[in-house]
Design a protein around this motif. Structure first.
Motif, short mmCIF file in Angstrom:
data_model
loop_
_atom_site.label_atom_id
_atom_site.label_comp_id
_atom_site.label_asym_id
_atom_site.label_seq_id
_atom_site.Cartn_x
_atom_site.Cartn_y
_atom_site.Cartn_z
N GLN A 28 0.86 -1.07 0.05
CA GLN A 28 0.03 0.05 0.15
C GLN A 28 0.99 1.25 0.18
O GLN A 28 1.88 1.29 0.80
N ILE A 29 0.71 2.16 -0.88
CA ILE A 29 1.60 3.48 -1.12
C ILE A 29 0.33 4.63 -1.04
O ILE A 29 -0.49 4.57 -1.97
N VAL A 30 0.53 5.39 -0.18
CA VAL A 30 -0.41 6.42 0.08
C VAL A 30 0.43 7.67 -0.13
O VAL A 30 1.47 8.09 0.52
N LYS A 31 0.00 8.53 -1.30
CA LYS A 31 0.89 9.73 -1.32
C LYS A 31 -0.27 10.78 -1.57
O LYS A 31 -1.39 10.61 -1.84
N THR A 32 0.11 12.29 -1.30
CA THR A 32 -0.83 13.10 -1.13
C THR A 32 -0.20 14.49 -2.03
O THR A 32 1.16 14.46 -1.98
N VAL A 33 -0.86 15.28 -2.63
CA VAL A 33 -0.31 16.30 -3.17
C VAL A 33 -1.65 17.60 -2.87
O VAL A 33 -2.80 17.11 -2.96
N THR A 34 -1.15 18.86 -2.91
CA THR A 34 -2.42 19.96 -2.70
C THR A 34 -2.21 20.91 -3.87
O THR A 34 -0.97 21.11 -4.43
N ILE A 35 -3.42 21.03 -4.77
CA ILE A 35 -3.37 21.40 -6.08
C ILE A 35 -4.06 22.67 -5.90
O ILE A 35 -5.24 23.10 -4.95
N LYS A 36 -3.63 23.90 -6.28
CA LYS A 36 -4.43 25.28 -6.51
C LYS A 36 -5.47 25.34 -7.51
O LYS A 36 -4.81 25.08 -8.95
N GLY A 37 -6.63 25.25 -7.48
CA GLY A 37 -7.51 25.08 -8.44
C GLY A 37 -8.91 24.72 -7.69
O GLY A 37 -8.90 24.33 -6.62
N SER A 38 -10.09 24.99 -8.44
CA SER A 38 -11.23 24.49 -7.86
C SER A 38 -11.45 22.97 -7.82
O SER A 38 -10.70 22.21 -8.39
N LYS A 39 -12.29 22.73 -6.83
CA LYS A 39 -12.31 21.26 -6.30
C LYS A 39 -12.86 20.39 -7.57
O LYS A 39 -12.63 19.25 -7.92
#
Length: 177
Positions: A28-39
């Motif tokens: 199991q590999i969990v990665k996250t990223v935060t993106i500037k934009g609308s949902k």
């Protein structure tokens, strides 16, 4: 004496490898990223499979890869088929669940270079810094397959590829502005 030493070294190596491989039978590999934009914009970039070439780490590695979307794009049952590396990579991913603007579940069917059926689950949440996308990748393997994954450090490669994909997703959405 030399043959016995070599045989013991081989048995030890294989034994150690099988021991280490047992940890790789379930990855199991969990990665996250935060993106500037609308949902909606971020969600649609993942939901519509025709967008995948814009952020696919696999296409970035093999720009000659052929791909096509089958079914109704953006709906459960839509499939993204690929054929790359001169026929050495073959498979498809299918949308299996959608919770609008919150979750997309995908099941992959990889036929080459190995057989596997990993899942990719994407979760979307609004934060003060933008839209957080969490990718939860899971794959099950038999012990012999896990041994070769250990031998070739495949988990590290998977982690790198998943992170690259999320970074390309971020770039694709943010450069679309």
């Amino acid at each position: 004496m030399i043959l016995i030493t070599i045989a013991l070294a081989i048995v030890t190596f294989i034994g150690f490898g099988l021991y280490k491989a047992s940890d790789l039978q379930s990855i199991q590999i969990v990665k996250t990223v935060t993106i500037k934009g609308s949902k909606q914009e971020v969600f649609d970039m993942v939901k519509y499979l025709n967008n995948f070439p814009k952020w696919s780490p696999f296409l970035a590695e093999d720009p000659t890869q052929k791909h096509e979307v089958k079914g109704t794009d953006g709906t459960v049952g839509a499939q993204y088929h690929w054929d790359g590396n001169a026929g050495k990579d073959l498979g498809f991913q299918e949308i299996v669940k959608i919770d609008e603007q919150n979750f997309i579940g995908m099941q992959c069917d990889i036929q080459k270079p190995f057989v596997a059926k990993p899942t990719f689950d994407y979760y979307f949440a609004e934060t003060a810094n933008g839209i957080e996308v969490k990718q939860d990748f899971k794959v099950q393997s038999a012990l012999p397959d896990a041994f070769f994954m250990w031998l070739f450090s495949a988990k590290a490669g998977m982690e790198k590829m998943n992170e690259q994909g999320l970074n390309l997703l971020k770039k694709s959405v943010e450069n679309n502005k």
